[in-house]
Write a protein that holds these residues in place. Structure first.
Motif, PDB file in Angstrom:
ATOM      1  N   ILE A 428       8.771 -16.763   6.859  1.00 38.02           N
ATOM      2  CA  ILE A 428      10.007 -16.180   7.387  1.00 38.02           C
ATOM      3  C   ILE A 428      11.130 -16.294   6.355  1.00 38.02           C
ATOM      4  O   ILE A 428      11.868 -15.347   6.121  1.00 38.02           O
ATOM      5  N   LEU A 429      11.215 -17.466   5.717  1.00 36.19           N
ATOM      6  CA  LEU A 429      12.272 -17.639   4.723  1.00 36.19           C
ATOM      7  C   LEU A 429      12.067 -16.682   3.555  1.00 36.19           C
ATOM      8  O   LEU A 429      13.021 -16.104   3.033  1.00 36.19           O
ATOM      9  N   TRP A 431      10.561 -13.799   3.666  1.00 39.45           N
ATOM     10  CA  TRP A 431      10.871 -12.458   4.126  1.00 39.45           C
ATOM     11  C   TRP A 431      12.384 -12.247   4.179  1.00 39.45           C
ATOM     12  O   TRP A 431      12.914 -11.245   3.680  1.00 39.45           O
ATOM     13  N   LEU A 432      13.098 -13.224   4.736  1.00 36.44           N
ATOM     14  CA  LEU A 432      14.554 -13.112   4.818  1.00 36.44           C
ATOM     15  C   LEU A 432      15.170 -13.069   3.422  1.00 36.44           C
ATOM     16  O   LEU A 432      16.023 -12.225   3.138  1.00 36.44           O
ATOM     17  N   SER A 435      14.211  -9.825   1.481  1.00 42.40           N
ATOM     18  CA  SER A 435      14.855  -8.611   1.984  1.00 42.40           C
ATOM     19  C   SER A 435      16.351  -8.649   1.711  1.00 42.40           C
ATOM     20  O   SER A 435      16.945  -7.607   1.476  1.00 42.40           O
ATOM     21  N   ALA A 436      16.956  -9.840   1.727  1.00 40.06           N
ATOM     22  CA  ALA A 436      18.374  -9.904   1.380  1.00 40.06           C
ATOM     23  C   ALA A 436      18.563  -9.543  -0.087  1.00 40.06           C
ATOM     24  O   ALA A 436      19.448  -8.762  -0.443  1.00 40.06           O
ATOM     25  N   PHE A 439      17.490  -5.755  -0.574  1.00 42.20           N
ATOM     26  CA  PHE A 439      18.340  -4.878   0.201  1.00 42.20           C
ATOM     27  C   PHE A 439      19.618  -4.635  -0.582  1.00 42.20           C
ATOM     28  O   PHE A 439      20.099  -3.526  -0.688  1.00 42.20           O
ATOM     29  N   GLU A 440      20.122  -5.712  -1.156  1.00 35.19           N
ATOM     30  CA  GLU A 440      21.394  -5.563  -1.826  1.00 35.19           C
ATOM     31  C   GLU A 440      21.268  -4.766  -3.117  1.00 35.19           C
ATOM     32  O   GLU A 440      22.100  -3.926  -3.411  1.00 35.19           O
ATOM     33  N   GLU A 470      17.733   0.752   3.654  1.00 27.28           N
ATOM     34  CA  GLU A 470      16.828  -0.300   4.115  1.00 27.28           C
ATOM     35  C   GLU A 470      15.388   0.040   3.746  1.00 27.28           C
ATOM     36  O   GLU A 470      14.623  -0.818   3.356  1.00 27.28           O
TER      37      GLU A 470
END
Lengths: 539, 515
Positions: A428-429, A431-432, A435-436, A439-440, A470
């Motif tokens: 999860i970490l 993925w977060l 993607s952060a 994404f940026e 996204e």
């Protein structure tokens, strides 16, 4: 103790903030490591305890001859010196820890907490390595790398539950890589020489180091190159002399070498590491079965893989037997594209990737590989994973697969929730974080073309333009997704369905399934890395 | 000042300079899942450590009590659970919690019996200790925590975020971490061994329901909490006064109050169903829940009665009967101000303060308080963590200290150290705005540093030195006095804060004079 940490915290505001943040990540990890101290520990715990006793109670000349315990010293001398250093403190805390005979299988709280804390403290080495490697990056990349390395579930499982000192050793590898990336080749080579004298399994990357240093450090004319070669050679020789000198003096080099390379252990470990040889064994079984069906007379092999003990006789019924030398050739063959690349264009920014690739090759084709060896490439690859979207996608899969392949290490019921939760949290970490990160960058690319209409805010993709951005961010393809779902299926089968449906029959199947399934993932990662390296050769 | 803080927070929410943006950008759901998994890892880690009374016959500890209740509820008919008989010896860990705890024990007993029948068989399992038995028991706490406390926290956080929508997601993440990583609760439930997570989780759910205006649901959840542990009554004055205050402001107060009353009565009737048929069995259960014979205090709990007993020997001066009355009066008197404030001007923030204040007055002045009861004031304090981070931090620190002797006996010191350190680290997570240090804070900060220093020294002294023979419990008594002084101070401050919500200008003057 908590007050001391608090004190540090209060000082933190005056320190450069990124150093304090790094410490924060490290201290949080240390708290969890300390909490896990009473958990299951493998025989490696007793192995290291015995080495403490052995180096403390015996003169140096007997270290590699001692047979008080089956766990004889099989690491290179520098590691033995490290154990000797630790044994000074353990003697102060509880003399029984370092008693050669009374200490055997000693398991009081003093020895458990002492050894666990030495691992936690030796991770400071990893902290320093990571600090050196990430100090010039921007804050978000730094954060991501710290999460990947300092909070690595694999290190936690292998070092702090199962018990080993990989964090310490990988820290030295990272220090060496950071010097190379900065162009300080001499220091890089020196650190790597130290690493080799601590644990010889790291020698798989030695060809890459050799070619790289030869081409990068020893360049610029014959004279300059030659003198630099001499300097580097001297540095390496000094390290090896310090490590092996005393044993050379006692005339025990042969004994030391024979202890360090126990080739009698066979091609595969009792639990097959997910590498190429899994497919080799499997195809042998399938071929034998098919030929038998066709009416050929095939003898069942005398030795079996699942039985654990492997003697001299061939465990294969159809395919040719594999010798240590064969594996060496295969590793070198697999390494060759990388070596050619390093020869042609020795670039500091590529060295981490090459070294990681070398360890991947060693893991896939090596002799008697442990599943734990996947740490050697997963940790360095974390450094390059934040560089591009493609790398991040590859790392996401690789990291999950190799962490999952460590699950059989913790086989007791008590640790089951820990390993599953650690992997979940890590995924999860990742993925977060990925993607952060991407994404940026995707958003930045988009805002470069579209006039700066709206800054991406916390609320995430709420407008339609953001939704388009996204899609370019961190997304996993359907092949990878279904592979990960399959991973969950393998786990559910092995843990719940197999005992429920088959009971005690075919007890080796769940482990074998994990090996085979993870081997696909690691092979994919190898091909992916190879492709990347070959592509950069073409450019 | 309030507005300025708000503005700051808005700025953080808009700007890209938020340190934890990578963690929080996917929304509260993703934050919650990641922190919840982390919190579960911590809980599993603590569960590896010893439980209370491990390997300590003949009575063992709370672990054996809970296991024994599973054994009793599983093997005896419901009516005999609270009844002394040849097969249910009440002097050996007899059930002394309300029926919901008994039902919970029954369900967990079924789980244990499925995997390990020996651990809950009648008579023969007394003092049962095994690897699998410990594991299964630990997993029952873990699952109760994950199924009740965690969803309740999620509910609360959603409601809280709706009420204060200007709070940044990083702050929400921090609040979730503070709620889920409360070291005291984790150590008591997963180390010492209890099921506080159930009653506290139900209470958090009830609080969230109150905040979101679902008063009937709140009554239902809080009644369940009361029926799981009677200690939940510490919060009753706050619930009562806030809901009453709200009803009085509605069109038809009497109807509203009776609706709430019906829900409470209905829930109680449903839970007590097997015991309400005869007066005798009902009273028997009731008498089990109020163990007045155990005296006004036990051990070294940092409340008023125990601390003042150093000077005044309450137990000798008064009979138990009069002590009951005295303590009841003291409790009611001390929680009266906060109740009056809530009936007079019910507000969401005031309700949270009311919970804190009423539980504080119960902890400090009620009859038969255990050191573990500090968990109850700690819960509303953690719900208020974003409002008053310093008070929350302060309370946690001394709550930990007050339980230190207990946790030492349980051999939980390593877990204690790592959880305490983890709490301080997460409280001071990088990128988090610290409370601004104004001038009038300097006196407070000196006090804070001095208090932390005392607590640190006491930890070390307690671990390393052995007390003089004449006073074997000297260190416990010192710890108790220090903690009591801090708790009393905090009670005073939080009561003041609650009253300042209504009339800030007038009370600020009083506060200035006092400090």
């Amino acid at each position: 103790m908590e007050e001391q940490k608090k004190q540090k915290l209060n000082d933190g505001s005056s320190l450069p903030s990124s150093t304090w943040q790094l410490w924060w990540f490290f201290l949080v990890a240390s708290c969890i490591k300390l909490l896990l101290a009473p958990s299951y520990r493998s025989t490696d715990f007793e192995v290291h305890r015995h080495w403490l006793a052995l180096t403390h109670s015996l003169p140096l000349s007997q270290w590699y001859f001692d047979e008080t315990s089956p766990w004889t010293l099989d690491y290179p001398p520098l590691f033995a010196y490290f154990e000797r250093f630790l044994s000074v403190f353990s003697h102060l805390i509880d003399p029984q820890i370092v008693h050669l005979h009374k200490g055997l299988n000693y398991s009081s709280n003093s020895v458990i907490y002492f050894q666990r804390i030495t691992v936690i403290l030796s991770d400071l080495c990893l902290l320093y390595g990571i600090h050196r490697l990430t100090r010039k990056l921007d804050s978000r990349r730094q954060n991501l790398i710290w999460v990947l390395v300092i909070w690595s579930p694999m290190l936690l499982i292998v070092d702090h539950v199962h018990f080993q000192y990989n964090g310490f050793l990988l820290g030295i590898l990272l220090i060496s890589l950071s010097y190379l990336e900065e162009g300080k080749d001499l220091m890089g080579g020196f650190a790597f020489a130290i690493l080799l004298c601590l644990k010889h399994l790291f020698a798989v990357a030695a060809p890459v180091y050799f070619v790289y240093l030869f081409r990068h450090y020893c360049r610029g004319g014959f004279m300059r190159g030659f003198s630099r070669l001499l300097i580097m050679g001297a540095a390496v020789v000094v390290v090896f002399a310090v490590a092996y000198g005393p044993f050379l003096y006692h005339g025990q080099i042969e004994q030391v070498i024979s202890r360090m390379f126990p080739f009698g252990r066979g091609l595969c470990h009792a639990y097959w590491a997910p590498n190429f040889w899994v497919f080799y064994i499997l195809s042998d079984k399938v071929l034998a079965f098919l030929l038998r069906q066709l009416g050929f007379e095939i003898q069942a092999p005398a030795a079996s893989f699942t039985g654990g003990l492997v003697g001299d006789s061939s465990p294969f019924s159809v395919l040719p037997q594999i010798m240590p030398f064969t594996t060496l050739i295969m590793v070198l063959l697999a390494l060759s594209p990388c070596l050619i690349m390093a020869w042609r264009k020795p670039q500091p920014k590529m060295i981490t990737r090459w070294v990681a690739y070398a360890y991947t090759c060693g893991f896939l084709f090596g002799w008697h590989v442990h599943e734990k060896a996947s740490l050697h490439f997963v940790i360095p690859l974390a450094i390059v994973a934040v560089q591009s979207l493609g790398e991040a996608r590859h790392y996401f899969l690789l990291s999950i697969v190799s962490c999952y392949s460590l699950f059989p290490l913790l086989f007791e019921t008590q640790e089951y929730p820990i390993k599953v939760l650690l992997l979940l949290l890590h995924s999860i970490l990742m993925w977060l974080g990925f993607s952060a990160q991407f994404f940026e960058t995707a958003a930045a690319a988009a805002t470069a073309t579209v006039p700066r209409k709206k800054r991406v805010d916390n609320s995430g993709p709420d407008s339609s333009s953001n939704a388009i951005i996204e899609k370019r961010g961190f997304v996993i393809g359907w092949v990878e997704k279904s592979y990960l779902v399959g991973l969950a299926a393998v786990e559910i089968w092995g843990q719940f369905l197999h005992p429920l449906l088959l009971g005690d029959k075919l007890p080796f199947v769940p482990l074998m399934l994990i090996s085979i399934y993870c081997a696909f993932g690691i092979m994919y990662s190898w091909i992916w890395q190879l492709r990347l390296i070959v592509r950069s050769l073409e450019l | 000042m309030e507005k300025k803080v708000m503005k700051d927070k808005v700025r953080v929410a808009d700007g890209g300079d938020d340190y934890w943006w990578w963690l929080v950008h996917k929304g509260i759901g993703a934050i919650f899942v990641s922190i919840a998994i982390f919190a579960l890892i911590i809980r599993v880690g603590v569960s590896f450590h010893p439980y209370s009374g491990a390997g300590n016959p003949p009575k063992f500890g709370d672990f054996e009590a809970q296991r024994h209740w599973m054994e009793i509820t599983l093997n005896l008919p419901t009516k005999e659970w609270y009844h002394n008989s040849s097969s249910n010896d009440l002097s050996y860990w007899g059930l002394d919690y309300p029926p919901l705890t008994a039902y919970q024990s029954y369900i967990h007993g079924l789980f244990l019996r499925y995997f390990h029948p020996d651990s809950v068989s009648l008579f023969t399992s007394r003092g049962h200790e095994s690897y699998l038995g410990k594991l299964l028991m630990r997993w029952t706490v873990l699952s109760s925590d994950a199924l009740i406390f965690f969803p309740a926290v999620l509910y609360f956080v959603f409601v809280y975020h709706n009420v204060h929508s200007s709070i940044s997601k990083s702050d929400i993440a921090w609040l979730i971490a503070m709620l889920l990583l409360n070291p005291c609760l984790i150590l008591i439930d997963h180390g010492h061994f209890q099921y506080n997570c159930i009653s506290l989780g139900l209470t958090v759910g009830a609080v969230a329901a109150v905040l979101s205006g679902k008063d009937l649901g709140a009554c239902f959840l809080f009644s369940l909490a009361l029926n799981h542990k009677q200690m939940s009554a510490y919060f009753a004055p706050a619930f009562f006064s806030h809901l009453l205050g709200k009803c009085l402001r509605r069109k038809n107060p009497l109807l509203e109050v009776s609706k709430l009353g019906l829900v409470v009565l209905g829930t109680f009737a449903a839970v007590w169903w097997p015991y309400v048929h005869s007066r005798d069995s009902f009273l028997k259960v009731l008498s089990r829940l109020a163990p007045f014979e155990r005296g006004i205090y036990e051990d070294y709990v940092a409340n008023f009665w125990c601390t003042s007993s150093v000077l005044i020997k309450w137990k000798k001066l008064f009979t138990t009967q009069s002590l009951k009355l005295i303590s009841l009066t003291a409790t009611i008197l001390t929680c009266l101000p906060s109740m009056v404030q809530q009936i007079w001007a019910p507000s969401k923030k005031g309700f949270l303060y009311g919970l804190l204040n009423s539980s504080f007055s119960f902890y400090l002045f009620s009859f038969q308080v255990h050191e573990k009861s500090i968990l109850l004031p700690l819960l509303p304090a953690s719900l208020l963590a974003l409002e008053v981070p310093l008070i929350f931090m302060w309370l946690t620190q001394f709550a930990m200290l007050s339980m230190f002797p207990l946790l030492c006996r349980d051999k939980l010191v390593p877990a204690y150290v790592s959880l305490f350190a983890l709490f301080i680290l997460i409280f001071n997570a990088p990128g988090r705005r610290r409370p601004k240090r104004n001038e009038d804070f300097s006196a407070t900060s000196i006090l804070l540093v001095f208090g932390s220093l005392c607590s640190f020294i006491l930890h070390i002294v307690y671990l390393t030195l052995s007390p003089p023979h004449k006073y074997p419990f000297l260190f416990e008594a010192v710890i108790m006095c220090l903690c009591f002084s801090q708790f009393i101070l905090l009670t005073f401050i939080t009561n003041l804060k609650q009253w300042m919500l209504k009339k800030p200008a007038k009370l600020k003057e009083i506060e200035k004079k006092l400090i």
